[in-house]
Design a protein around this motif. Structure first.
Motif, mmCIF file in Angstrom:
data_model
loop_
_atom_site.group_PDB
_atom_site.id
_atom_site.type_symbol
_atom_site.label_atom_id
_atom_site.label_comp_id
_atom_site.label_asym_id
_atom_site.label_seq_id
_atom_site.Cartn_x
_atom_site.Cartn_y
_atom_site.Cartn_z
ATOM 1 N N ILE A 46 0.854 -1.181 0.000
ATOM 2 C CA ILE A 46 0.000 0.000 0.000
ATOM 3 C C ILE A 46 0.897 1.240 0.000
ATOM 4 O O ILE A 46 1.820 1.335 0.824
ATOM 5 C CB ILE A 46 -0.933 0.030 1.226
ATOM 6 C CG1 ILE A 46 -1.766 -1.256 1.295
ATOM 7 C CG2 ILE A 46 -1.808 1.270 1.209
ATOM 8 C CD1 ILE A 46 -2.720 -1.450 0.140
ATOM 9 N N SER A 47 0.632 2.196 -0.889
ATOM 10 C CA SER A 47 1.460 3.399 -0.938
ATOM 11 C C SER A 47 0.996 4.464 0.056
ATOM 12 O O SER A 47 1.817 5.187 0.616
ATOM 13 C CB SER A 47 1.478 3.987 -2.356
ATOM 14 O OG SER A 47 0.186 4.444 -2.736
ATOM 15 N N HIS A 48 -0.329 4.570 0.267
ATOM 16 C CA HIS A 48 -0.873 5.526 1.228
ATOM 17 C C HIS A 48 -2.353 5.204 1.422
ATOM 18 O O HIS A 48 -2.882 4.299 0.772
ATOM 19 C CB HIS A 48 -0.673 6.978 0.762
ATOM 20 C CG HIS A 48 -1.368 7.331 -0.512
ATOM 21 N ND1 HIS A 48 -1.062 6.760 -1.733
ATOM 22 C CD2 HIS A 48 -2.363 8.215 -0.788
ATOM 23 C CE1 HIS A 48 -1.816 7.263 -2.676
ATOM 24 N NE2 HIS A 48 -2.632 8.154 -2.131
ATOM 25 N N ASP A 49 -3.008 5.927 2.327
ATOM 26 C CA ASP A 49 -4.331 5.473 2.756
ATOM 27 C C ASP A 49 -5.512 6.148 2.069
ATOM 28 O O ASP A 49 -6.643 6.016 2.525
ATOM 29 C CB ASP A 49 -4.469 5.595 4.282
ATOM 30 C CG ASP A 49 -4.596 7.031 4.782
ATOM 31 O OD1 ASP A 49 -4.518 7.982 3.964
ATOM 32 O OD2 ASP A 49 -4.771 7.205 6.012
ATOM 33 N N HIS A 50 -5.314 6.855 0.962
ATOM 34 C CA HIS A 50 -6.447 7.456 0.267
ATOM 35 C C HIS A 50 -7.344 6.363 -0.327
ATOM 36 O O HIS A 50 -6.885 5.282 -0.677
ATOM 37 C CB HIS A 50 -5.959 8.406 -0.833
ATOM 38 C CG HIS A 50 -5.368 9.672 -0.285
ATOM 39 N ND1 HIS A 50 -4.510 10.465 -1.015
ATOM 40 C CD2 HIS A 50 -5.519 10.277 0.925
ATOM 41 C CE1 HIS A 50 -4.152 11.511 -0.277
ATOM 42 N NE2 HIS A 50 -4.753 11.418 0.899
ATOM 43 N N TYR A 51 -8.619 6.697 -0.469
ATOM 44 C CA TYR A 51 -9.613 5.697 -0.864
ATOM 45 C C TYR A 51 -9.347 5.091 -2.241
ATOM 46 O O TYR A 51 -9.742 3.947 -2.499
ATOM 47 C CB TYR A 51 -11.013 6.322 -0.850
ATOM 48 C CG TYR A 51 -11.507 6.644 0.546
ATOM 49 C CD1 TYR A 51 -11.913 5.629 1.399
ATOM 50 C CD2 TYR A 51 -11.557 7.956 1.002
ATOM 51 C CE1 TYR A 51 -12.367 5.909 2.681
ATOM 52 C CE2 TYR A 51 -12.002 8.252 2.277
ATOM 53 C CZ TYR A 51 -12.413 7.228 3.118
ATOM 54 O OH TYR A 51 -12.848 7.511 4.385
ATOM 55 N N ASP A 52 -8.695 5.827 -3.127
ATOM 56 C CA ASP A 52 -8.438 5.284 -4.458
ATOM 57 C C ASP A 52 -7.209 4.377 -4.502
ATOM 58 O O ASP A 52 -6.842 3.879 -5.573
ATOM 59 C CB ASP A 52 -8.312 6.405 -5.498
ATOM 60 C CG ASP A 52 -7.247 7.435 -5.156
ATOM 61 O OD1 ASP A 52 -6.908 7.592 -3.971
ATOM 62 O OD2 ASP A 52 -6.751 8.115 -6.078
ATOM 63 N N HIS A 53 -6.601 4.124 -3.333
ATOM 64 C CA HIS A 53 -5.444 3.232 -3.242
ATOM 65 C C HIS A 53 -5.611 2.162 -2.170
ATOM 66 O O HIS A 53 -5.059 1.073 -2.296
ATOM 67 C CB HIS A 53 -4.171 4.043 -2.962
ATOM 68 C CG HIS A 53 -3.802 4.955 -4.083
ATOM 69 N ND1 HIS A 53 -2.822 4.652 -5.003
ATOM 70 C CD2 HIS A 53 -4.306 6.149 -4.464
ATOM 71 C CE1 HIS A 53 -2.736 5.628 -5.897
ATOM 72 N NE2 HIS A 53 -3.636 6.551 -5.587
ATOM 73 N N LEU A 54 -6.334 2.481 -1.129
ATOM 74 C CA LEU A 54 -6.577 1.544 -0.039
ATOM 75 C C LEU A 54 -8.084 1.364 0.086
ATOM 76 O O LEU A 54 -8.774 2.210 0.655
ATOM 77 C CB LEU A 54 -5.974 2.076 1.263
ATOM 78 C CG LEU A 54 -6.189 1.226 2.516
ATOM 79 C CD1 LEU A 54 -5.571 -0.165 2.352
ATOM 80 C CD2 LEU A 54 -5.599 1.919 3.747
ATOM 81 N N ASP A 55 -8.592 0.267 -0.456
ATOM 82 C CA ASP A 55 -10.031 0.041 -0.566
ATOM 83 C C ASP A 55 -10.486 -0.985 0.466
ATOM 84 O O ASP A 55 -10.010 -2.130 0.478
ATOM 85 C CB ASP A 55 -10.363 -0.432 -1.983
ATOM 86 C CG ASP A 55 -11.846 -0.697 -2.168
ATOM 87 O OD1 ASP A 55 -12.643 0.213 -1.877
ATOM 88 O OD2 ASP A 55 -12.200 -1.815 -2.593
ATOM 89 N N TYR A 56 -11.405 -0.576 1.286
ATOM 90 C CA TYR A 56 -11.914 -1.404 2.382
ATOM 91 C C TYR A 56 -12.434 -2.755 1.889
ATOM 92 O O TYR A 56 -12.037 -3.815 2.399
ATOM 93 C CB TYR A 56 -13.011 -0.620 3.106
ATOM 94 C CG TYR A 56 -13.906 -1.417 4.017
ATOM 95 C CD1 TYR A 56 -13.447 -1.875 5.252
ATOM 96 C CD2 TYR A 56 -15.227 -1.678 3.665
ATOM 97 C CE1 TYR A 56 -14.279 -2.588 6.098
ATOM 98 C CE2 TYR A 56 -16.067 -2.389 4.504
ATOM 99 C CZ TYR A 56 -15.593 -2.845 5.719
ATOM 100 O OH TYR A 56 -16.428 -3.540 6.555
ATOM 101 N N GLU A 57 -13.312 -2.749 0.909
ATOM 102 C CA GLU A 57 -13.927 -3.987 0.450
ATOM 103 C C GLU A 57 -12.883 -4.924 -0.162
ATOM 104 O O GLU A 57 -12.918 -6.147 0.055
ATOM 105 C CB GLU A 57 -15.038 -3.695 -0.566
ATOM 106 C CG GLU A 57 -16.234 -2.951 0.011
ATOM 107 C CD GLU A 57 -17.047 -3.799 0.983
ATOM 108 O OE1 GLU A 57 -16.782 -5.022 1.085
ATOM 109 O OE2 GLU A 57 -17.943 -3.234 1.648
#
Length: 373
Positions: free
Chosen positions: A164-175
């Motif tokens: 994971i590069s960072h926690d923005h929604y377009d990179h770290l997706d919950y589902e």
């Protein structure tokens, strides 16, 4: 008209605040690092007063207010901002992409930044945003261009690591993360992101948090967290509470680099000197704007970054799935291919889901975006 504009921006702000209140109750918001973890982050040298910092001065907004940017993004008419139809895509399953030999180096880009790296006989998944909807407020966030992705999370082969590069929604997706929990050996993430993964049910034993220049060894691979120039946060109250990284992945014979998100800076040349050359570099190339010039590269900078890290082949990512800036959807690849040709930088431009094998054979370079009607 200015009065009306301010009123509209104010209403948008109220809607976002209401949405943020809802998002705070949603599991997609993630978790919060413990006091002990925050104390450990303070020893990193780039965590001050509860926020992670970049290596060089970096402004989130360059010369504009957030309200101005929201107004422009919502109402500015940019020709070609979205494609007129679905993008060409190759549908895959796990049998389509699993590598057979340790010497194989293959990359499959799924759209935006999500990519599968097959290296050293292992499967490494990068920034797996494989969902159709982004974040807890899908009516606020951009829609995916295509009605599906080339491969569903459940179809992926067993994964040695998810980076994971960072926690923005377009990179770290919950589902997506929830679907990958049982098939991933390790989640390798920047400082702070373990809290999100724990909140989503990932076993702590499967999480490795790395500071810049830290590394982890797994299945014959070396995975190294390297600097990036960006920011983080999944809400209005946790800006920069987690770190951000680019990534180096090395096998005994092959090397790959992934830039994550971020602006151009001297860190690329430093990474090239310390860890290059690379067989392939996946470089951010899209969602740029003069309003946030420090935190996203324009395509010409992306090509220069590929040269800085000494990438034998550049694969432009962070485009081809969502519209998050006021430029035509295909402008990133047009500018990047032109600049690569000017500088003599080899570049590959696969369709979504088209595997790229780095073995000296001809690379996918069709200008498929020109055929999108």
């Amino acid at each position: 008209m200015k009065h009306i504009g301010r009123l509209v921006v104010g209403l948008i702000g109220l809607l976002l605040l209401a949405g943020a209140a809802f998002a705070g109750l949603s599991p997609q918001f993630g978790g919060t690092p413990t006091k002990a973890e925050k104390a450990r982050y303070a020893r990193s040298g780039h965590y001050t007063k509860g926020e992670f910092q970049n290596q060089i001065p970096t402004e989130l907004m360059t010369g504009s207010s957030m309200a101005e940017v929201m107004w422009e993004f919502a109402f500015k008419k940019t020709p070609g901002k979205n494609p007129s139809g679905p993008l060409p895509m190759q549908l895959l399953d796990s049998l389509s992409i699993v590598g057979k030999t340790p010497e194989l180096l293959r990359v499959t880009w799924f759209g935006h930044s999500a990519s599968l790296l097959e290296i050293g006989g292992q499967n490494i998944l990068l920034d797996p945003m494989l969902g159709q909807e982004m974040g807890p407020l899908s009516w606020v966030t951009p829609n995916r261009y295509n009605p599906r992705v080339p491969i569903f999370a459940a179809q992926l082969p067993p994964l040695t690591a998810v980076l994971i590069s960072h926690d923005h929604y377009d990179h770290l997706d919950y589902e997506t993360i929830r679907q990958l929990r049982s098939k991933t050996r390790l989640f390798v993430v920047p400082l702070g992101i373990a809290a999100h993964l724990r909140a989503w049910g990932v076993d702590t034993a499967r999480i490795r948090e790395l500071d810049w220049n830290d590394s982890v060894q797994v299945a014959g691979l070396t995975i190294i967290s390297t600097p990036a120039r960006h920011f983080s946060g999944r809400g209005l109250t946790n800006r920069n509470s987690t770190s951000w990284s680019s990534w180096v992945v090395k096998s005994a014979t092959r090397r790959a680099f992934y830039s994550g998100d971020g602006g151009y800076g001297p860190h690329f040349a430093a990474i090239g000197r310390q860890h290059g050359p690379f067989d392939v570099g996946l470089l951010e190339c899209g969602q740029y704007d003069p309003h946030w010039a420090d935190i996203h590269m324009v395509p010409e900078q992306s090509v220069q970054a590929a040269r800085d890290v000494r990438a034998a082949v550049m694969l432009p990512v962070h485009w081809g799935a969502f519209t998050e800036a006021n430029h035509p959807w295909d402008e990133p690849v047009k500018r990047a291919t032109a600049e690569a040709a000017r500088l003599g930088q080899p570049i590959t431009t696969p369709e979504l889901g088209q595997p790229v094998t780095l073995d000296g054979c001809p690379l996918p370079q069709a200008r498929w975006w020109e055929k999108v009607k």
